[in-house]
Every structure is written in C-alpha cells, then in structure tokens.
Scaffold this motif. Structure first.
Motif, PDB file in Angstrom:
ATOM      1  N   ASP A 296       1.300  -4.183  -3.668  1.00  0.00           N
ATOM      2  CA  ASP A 296       1.276  -5.235  -2.647  1.00  0.00           C
ATOM      3  C   ASP A 296       0.611  -6.487  -3.240  1.00  0.00           C
ATOM      4  O   ASP A 296      -0.597  -6.682  -3.133  1.00  0.00           O
ATOM      5  N   GLN A 297       1.425  -7.327  -3.854  1.00  0.00           N
ATOM      6  CA  GLN A 297       0.893  -8.511  -4.540  1.00  0.00           C
ATOM      7  C   GLN A 297       0.161  -9.463  -3.594  1.00  0.00           C
ATOM      8  O   GLN A 297      -0.889 -10.013  -3.921  1.00  0.00           O
ATOM      9  N   LYS A 298       0.716  -9.656  -2.420  1.00  0.00           N
ATOM     10  CA  LYS A 298       0.125 -10.627  -1.495  1.00  0.00           C
ATOM     11  C   LYS A 298      -1.242 -10.173  -1.014  1.00  0.00           C
ATOM     12  O   LYS A 298      -2.178 -10.964  -0.903  1.00  0.00           O
ATOM     13  N   TRP A 301      -3.687 -10.695  -3.847  1.00  0.00           N
ATOM     14  CA  TRP A 301      -3.945 -12.137  -3.999  1.00  0.00           C
ATOM     15  C   TRP A 301      -4.942 -12.644  -2.949  1.00  0.00           C
ATOM     16  O   TRP A 301      -5.854 -13.413  -3.253  1.00  0.00           O
ATOM     17  N   GLN A 302      -4.773 -12.162  -1.725  1.00  0.00           N
ATOM     18  CA  GLN A 302      -5.643 -12.636  -0.659  1.00  0.00           C
ATOM     19  C   GLN A 302      -7.012 -11.957  -0.679  1.00  0.00           C
ATOM     20  O   GLN A 302      -8.045 -12.612  -0.551  1.00  0.00           O
ATOM     21  N   ASN A 310      -1.639 -17.516  -7.745  1.00  0.00           N
ATOM     22  CA  ASN A 310      -0.393 -17.170  -7.054  1.00  0.00           C
ATOM     23  C   ASN A 310      -0.108 -15.673  -7.193  1.00  0.00           C
ATOM     24  O   ASN A 310      -0.597 -15.028  -8.123  1.00  0.00           O
ATOM     25  N   THR A 311       0.704 -15.154  -6.302  1.00  0.00           N
ATOM     26  CA  THR A 311       1.231 -13.815  -6.525  1.00  0.00           C
ATOM     27  C   THR A 311       2.232 -13.901  -7.682  1.00  0.00           C
ATOM     28  O   THR A 311       2.806 -14.957  -7.952  1.00  0.00           O
ATOM     29  N   LEU A 377      -9.655  -4.199  -9.311  1.00  0.00           N
ATOM     30  CA  LEU A 377      -8.205  -4.284  -9.155  1.00  0.00           C
ATOM     31  C   LEU A 377      -7.546  -2.917  -9.325  1.00  0.00           C
ATOM     32  O   LEU A 377      -6.650  -2.537  -8.553  1.00  0.00           O
ATOM     33  N   VAL A 378      -8.009  -2.160 -10.302  1.00  0.00           N
ATOM     34  CA  VAL A 378      -7.375  -0.861 -10.555  1.00  0.00           C
ATOM     35  C   VAL A 378      -7.613   0.095  -9.387  1.00  0.00           C
ATOM     36  O   VAL A 378      -6.773   0.945  -9.075  1.00  0.00           O
ATOM     37  N   GLU A 379      -8.736  -0.055  -8.711  1.00  0.00           N
ATOM     38  CA  GLU A 379      -8.993   0.783  -7.533  1.00  0.00           C
ATOM     39  C   GLU A 379      -8.038   0.425  -6.396  1.00  0.00           C
ATOM     40  O   GLU A 379      -7.564   1.292  -5.665  1.00  0.00           O
ATOM     41  N   VAL A 380      -7.741  -0.850  -6.232  1.00  0.00           N
ATOM     42  CA  VAL A 380      -6.781  -1.267  -5.201  1.00  0.00           C
ATOM     43  C   VAL A 380      -5.387  -0.741  -5.541  1.00  0.00           C
ATOM     44  O   VAL A 380      -4.663  -0.237  -4.676  1.00  0.00           O
TER      45      VAL A 380
END
Length: 523
Positions: A296-298, A301-302, A310-311, A377-380
């Motif tokens: 989920d890039q967005k 990003w948020q 940007n995504t 990030l890797v956890e997300v």
C-alpha cells in the motif's frame, strides 16, 4: 615584564588564537543509513560511493538539477552530426592532489581502465581515445551514445591520478584517493569516517558555484552514522554540523530546532521491494504479482513519510521521460487482486490467516539493511504482506553484509532497499541477467528482458530513440513483477545554522562539491 616573558606570552596568545580559530574552519558532516558502507573511493571499480566522493574527484562534466550539462574538467565539447566523434577541450592549469598534471593523456589512460569493471557500460561505446594535443581529447565511438554526457557526469566518473592509481593497485581508494577536487582525502576508516582537508591549489570550480575555489572550509570530517535517531541527536547536540540525508519523519523535530535549517530539493531515489524471481514460491509470476499488489504505497507515503515526496508506481524517478509509461503497467495497491492471484496459484488461507499449499505455509524471508527508516518500513511491509496471506520473517543486516548475502543468489526472497540515480539505465543495473545476485537482487534472467536491454543500452541512436527503448524495457520489467515500487523520497538535508551557511539555491542534482564550495563556517 621581561622581554622573553612577553615573547612567551605573545607566542602563547598567538598559539591560542590559532587553536581557537582553527576549529571554526572545520566541520563534521554525517552520512546516514542510505549511504553508509562505502568500501572504497575507487570510482572506476566502485559499485557504491557516498557523498564525500564528489569532494575528492572532479568529473569532465556536471549535471544541474534541470538536467542541463555544464563544464567541469572539460571546458567545452562538441559532437559530430553522426554521433561518432566527441571532442573535449580540457581545462588548463589543473593538477591532481599529488602534483601530477591533468591533461589529455590522463583521459587516454582513464577510459580503458573501465574495461571489465562493473562500470564498463559508462564508456562501452567509446572505441578509442585520441590525444589531439595536451588539452584536447577526441572519443571515437563504436556507435552513437546519446547518454554519454550523463555517464561522464555520474559520480562513478571522478578522475583519479594515474600515478597514484597504478602505484596502489587494489589498495587505491582505501589507503589513498587522489583526485583534482576541492578536498584531499587525509584519512579513510571504512564504515566509520573520512577526513578531508582543503585543496589550497583548487581554482577550477564550475559555473554551478559562485566560488571557483579554494573552498572556504578547511577541513571536513564525514562520519558514517547508520542509525537515523543517532544522527538526529548528533545534529541537535552539535556532534555533527550537517546531515546529508534526513528521514522525513525527523523533519518536524528538526524544523522545531531554531538553529537547524532543513532544505528539500527534488529527489533522485526510489524505495522498492525486489522479489527474487528464482526463489520459490516467487518463481510463480502470480505469487510475485500478489506480493507486489499487497504493498500500500499511499498508506506508507502518508503514515511513514508525512506526505513528503511521492508514492512510487514504477522503477524510475518521476522526472524522467522513461517513467511516463502506459498506466496499465503501473503497480499500485490492490489487495483483492493480490488475494485472487494467490488463490489462482493454489495458496489457500489457513486458520491463522497465513496461506498454505501442499502442506507448506507461505512463509518467506524479508530482508533490509539497518537504519531507523528501513526498520520501520520493513515492519509495515511485513504487516501489509500478512494482510493478504504471506508470513514474512524480517532479518536486518548491516550494509556490507547484506550485499554479500545477495551475492549468494539463493539466500534471499524479498527485501526493502533503495537506489539513487537520475537515469533510466538504472534498469539495466538492477535487472540485467549478467548482474544477477548483486546488484540484480531480483535475479531476473528473462530472454525478452535481455532483448529489450540490448536495444535500450546499445541500439539507441538519438535521445528520443533511447527514451522510447527504455520506456519499453521499463514496462516489461514491471509486467514481470520483479519488484514492488514503494516510495519516491524528496532529497532532504539539514544543517546547523550556528556552524554553517549554505547558499539558498542548491545547484546540481544532489548536495555535492559545487554547493560545498560556496558553504562557509558561521563562526
């Protein structure tokens, strides 16, 4: 007061003055998680360089943020209409740090040195180098290369002293690195720091700097700080004066610091998740696609980056023409599509939400390198993969170890990593079969991709042709789900205004020597 005593007092005062004033000309910069781990400052053979490289070496050409090219060691150049000859007029009066002259013979020695190295493609279309006169050199091409100026402006095209390079052999770049840049390498401790001292003879700064040299700063220590939180604390407490890169989640805290200035310039980076196409279950393109559509890039990003940057939905930074692909090839979050693909591939949801097939769980390895940002990030990513049925086991390596692990080719499956580059040829770097393992972490070895690679890299005669060929290559790589795009960061750096004054406008594509030439110590 006797005369000898006065002399002693005056000498002590003078010495004290020197001691007090000297540190004011010395600053400490920090490179953080994205750049740590450079094993050498050998630009010819390097696959990884950091920001200090631009302070040691000059290149023939520099690239500005608007993608225009500017003279540096080459004072001017011209190209024949058929693209088969390039003639460069070299800047006079330039010397290497070891006193050796820079001239046409250096270029004739330098270009052939790339043969057989990882960077051979940069000058692969140069057939031979002709020394026309002491300050004129001509490249005779095997084929037109519309990308030649970009290659010559890249960080891997810093020009070393032939005398030092040949004398040191494999030790070059570690025990010494000798360029013509505004700073000389005094000491390099791999993985820790690089100490640079001003090149007082430097007078050949480019038109991207107001100051053409020497630099105003006398000494720069570039520390490697892999933990972002530690780097932030060091800037806050005065341990370092400038951070080359700032994770955006630290921006609010840095902006709250009255003595810290945060600057943002267009990004040159993509954060992505390579997928090892030769490791089951990712040998199945449906499983690769499912992993890619799970990201989920967005949301990332948020939530992680505060909407800065940007995504990413492709592999190239958005400012490149080759990034403007047919939308059907873009990879964007689509969890229902991801689940459907896994069902089609035979992976059924188990009681714990993790899928299984033939008694085997969908348990995969997910790697990244250390640093606060990548850890978060890797956890997300792990959580997002779990939402569609993957169980991903996280392993965090230091920068040098993870590259060695990739080279084993069979150990890795998924990873979170990033690259920084401003040219479409990065697709070749990360997806060409001859580079499988590292840097082709995706282990892609696909006949159609290889065919498109050859066309893009060797058969483009004009810039427009090159753009079209790389766009087709880019689209095909996306169609094979060799990676999942995640995020396109802005380029953010921060510095202490108590210690430094930088120009308001940053010239070039990154914070490099042309800006540091104009920088000065604040006190």
């Amino acid at each position: 007061m006797t005369l000898p005593f006065r002399v002693t007092v005056l000498s002590a005062a003078a010495l004290l003055g020197a001691v007090v004033s000297a540190p004011a000309q010395e600053v400490t910069f920090a490179i953080t998680a994205r750049e740590v781990g450079t094993p050498s400052y050998n630009p010819i053979t390097a696959t990884r360089l950091n920001s200090a490289n631009s302070l040691i070496y000059d290149r023939l050409v520099l690239q500005d943020a608007d993608q225009s090219f500017h003279p540096s060691l080459a004072a001017s150049w011209d190209q024949t209409p058929d693209g088969m000859q390039w003639t460069f007029k070299l800047r006079p009066g330039v010397k290497f740090h070891d006193g050796e002259p820079f001239n046409a013979k250096v270029i004739a020695w330098w270009v052939p040195k790339f043969a057989g190295t990882e960077n051979a493609d940069t000058v692969a279309k140069v057939d031979r180098v002709e020394v026309v006169d002491d300050l004129t050199v001509r490249f005779h091409m095997k084929a037109p290369d519309p990308n030649l100026l970009f290659n010559l402006a890249s960080s891997f095209m810093g020009i070393p002293s032939p005398k030092a390079y040949d004398a040191l052999g494999d030790k070059y770049g570690v025990t010494a690195a000798v360029g013509t840049g505004p700073f000389k390498m005094e000491k390099f401790t791999v993985g820790q720091q690089t100490v640079l001292v001003r090149n007082d003879d430097f007078t050949w700064g480019s038109d991207l700097s107001v100051n053409r040299g020497p630099a105003k700063i006398k000494k720069i220590t570039v520390r490697e700080i892999p933990e972002d939180s530690t780097a932030f604390l060091e800037l806050q407490t005065g341990g370092v004066d400038l951070l080359y890169t700032v994770p955006v989640d630290f921006m609010p805290r840095l902006k709250a610091e009255k003595s810290v200035k945060v600057m943002t310039i267009p990004g040159t980076e993509i954060v992505y998740m390579p997928i090892n196409t030769q490791s089951a279950p990712f040998t199945d393109i449906k499983v690769r696609a499912a992993a890619a559509y799970a990201i989920d890039q967005k949301s990332i990003w948020q939530s992680l980056y505060g909407g800065v940057g940007n995504t990413a939905n492709g592999f190239l930074i958005s400012s490149l023409q080759e990034a403007k692909i047919d939308p059907k090839y873009q990879i964007s979050y689509d969890p229902e599509r991801s689940k459907k693909l896994l069902e089609e591939a035979g992976w059924k949801v188990g009681p714990d939400g993790i899928r299984a097939k033939d008694g085997a769980r969908l348990q995969v390895k997910l790697w990244t390198s250390n640093g606060t940002e990548f850890k978060r990030l890797v956890e997300v990513v792990q959580s997002q993969l779990k939402a569609v049925g993957f169980a991903a086991d996280i392993t965090i390596f230091d920068a040098s170890t993870i590259n060695a692990q990739y080279k084993k080719k069979t150990e890795h499956q998924l990873a979170v990593r990033s690259y920084s580059w401003t040219n479409a040829d990065i697709i070749d770097w990360f997806f060409a079969a001859r580079r499988a393992g590292y840097p082709n972490v995706s282990m892609l070895d696909d006949p159609k991709a290889e065919e498109l690679n050859v066309t893009a890299m060797t058969k483009s005669r004009t810039w427009d042709e090159r753009v079209a060929n790389f766009k087709a290559y880019h689209e095909y790589i996306l169609s094979q789900y060799a990676f999942a795009p995640i995020y396109e960061p802005a380029n953010v750096f921060a510095y202490s205004t108590r210690r430094l004054k930088l120009p308001e406008t940053i010239r070039g594509t990154r914070l490099t020597s042309q800006t540091i030439l104009d920088a000065q110590v604040s006190n």
